[in-house]
Design an enzyme around this catalytic site. Sequence first.
Site, PDB file in Angstrom:
ATOM      1  N   ASP A 169       0.827  -1.203   0.000  1.00  0.00           N
ATOM      2  CA  ASP A 169       0.000   0.000   0.000  1.00  0.00           C
ATOM      3  C   ASP A 169       0.864   1.258   0.000  1.00  0.00           C
ATOM      4  OD1 ASP A 169      -2.818   1.078   0.423  1.00  0.00           O
ATOM      5  OD2 ASP A 169      -1.747   2.067   2.049  1.00  0.00           O
TER       6      ASP A 169
ATOM      7  N   GLU B  43       1.741  -0.481  -4.995  1.00  0.00           N
ATOM      8  CA  GLU B  43       0.759   0.557  -5.329  1.00  0.00           C
ATOM      9  C   GLU B  43       1.555   1.856  -5.471  1.00  0.00           C
ATOM     10  OE1 GLU B  43      -3.156   3.023  -3.921  1.00  0.00           O
ATOM     11  OE2 GLU B  43      -1.579   2.513  -2.518  1.00  0.00           O
TER      12      GLU B  43
END
Length: 542
Positions: free
Chosen positions: A213, A264
């Site tokens: 993330d 990401e």
Amino acid sequence: MSAERSTADRPWWRNAVIYQVYPRSFADADGDGIGDLAGVRAQLEYLARLGVEAIWFGPWYPSPMADAGYDVADYRDVDPTFGTLAEAEALIGEAHALGIRIIIDVVPNHCSGEHPWFQAALADPAAPERDLFWFRPGKGPDGGQPPTGWTGNFGGGTWTRTTNPDGSPGDWYLHLFAPEQPDFNWDHPAVRAEFEDVLRFWLDRGADGIRIDSAALLVKDPALPEVAEGVPSPHTDRDEVHEIYRSWRRITDGYPGDRALIGEVWLPDRQRFADYLRPDELHTAFNFDFLGCPWDAAALRHSIDGTLAAHEPVGAPATWVLSNHDVTSHVTRYGRDDTSFSFAAKREGTPVDLELGRVRARAAALLSLSLPGAAYVYQGEELGLWEAEQIPPELRQDPMYARSGFVDPGRDGCRVPIPWSGAEPPFGFSPPGSADPWLPQPPEWKSLTAEAQDGDPQSMLSLYRDALAIRRSCPALGDGPLRWLDSPPGVLAFARPDGFACVVNFRPDPVELPAHQAILLTSGPLPGGRLPTDTAAWLRTH
Ligand code: TEU
């Protein structure tokens, strides 16, 4: 087989179709209106039949859910809302038995304010845990001004002032997202050691991949300068972040099987993006350039070429993403006047032609599933779910909504629970007699349930099943070369190895198909044998 090396013997992450499960909204087995792991386990057969090769799970960790689980209180357990660690382990085993790989979401930039380290840091300004985060005195005579004027990713500032145990105002701490998500200090060796251990924890439990993330945000400039034009950002894409991923790569390389690190990485600069994919760093990263691209032949071709050119020198496969849990559903995007996506201008509530969006989304599926590399399918995309734009303000949960002063609608509209069956909400998402789904489902979704689409050869679900079946039987799809074919302006046509071609017509008029031996699949009817506007075809050319 042509001289092209078969893709079948390459690591799975170079080719895979990866299905994103957003655990809160996939399937609710225990009736609390929130999805759970038991619900996923009950639907694994559905995913196997759909034909996906891997599942990426959004965060399932214990969390106060200030950001739907992206505020993690314990990286080595499962939130009781979703189930137990034992159930997660069972789920990984069951998926593997069906030939489906599992990708875990790891959130290393920040944790939850409830994480024990942050609680210890708050409890005592002299605690050593303080150094694991970014605590700083404020500016101004009373320290009443935040240390920097940075703008957070959810709007608002990035610092929150603490209160000392004696009640006096204390230091401020950094959070690039919500105040409930304090940023870790990645200059501290204990933070690095902790996450290396978290990686091992899930790799030991059979995780095939780790989705990282906010992967570009971890390292900050300790001098904490202001953001300024023409100088490197103090908090995004710092050169030092790459050392972290080199150490993570050494860990995954030490495991048997092909374990993948998937970043990401939202960066406008393709070169800086590709740096994360150097051979000793991440394996792949999400292609948000393609996701944000308008439905336009020239723009898409530019995005595809730019993507492939950036990946080629580092030897990493591209990825193709149309939707996820942060962005407006592409059925809705493609039904608008402006079909691009950006966080800065979400255009919620602008006029939308959902039928047009649906037709284009079907063509986009065939386009993205035949490009070189791996492809992502966000849950519900295979059902053609559109953005739920009518969620009443009082039911909206995304912190982005409140933190933007109710200007940004937030991301709830793409996170609405899946309609499985039946004629009215909760559409089989929860068992009969359950609490209402955590976000309301549009009643119009009754025509989009998995059940309603199951036997219909024209449905979106059938299109995805057919496309994935063809992709599986044609290993040369996925990773490998792409060659553009001559085509009129407004038509994208490309060849893939072993006699496969994809053609998409963006023109207002129908066009002839290129020479072919067989039509494998089309996203819509071909009146008179010609390819209409907003329609894609997969062809066997020899
Ligand atoms: O998203 C990160 C993210 O969206 C930002 O890095 C992005 O660049 C920014 O919002 C653009 O303004 C991830 C998750 O996907 C998201 O759901 C979480 O809310 C977020 O991280 C925080 O963990």
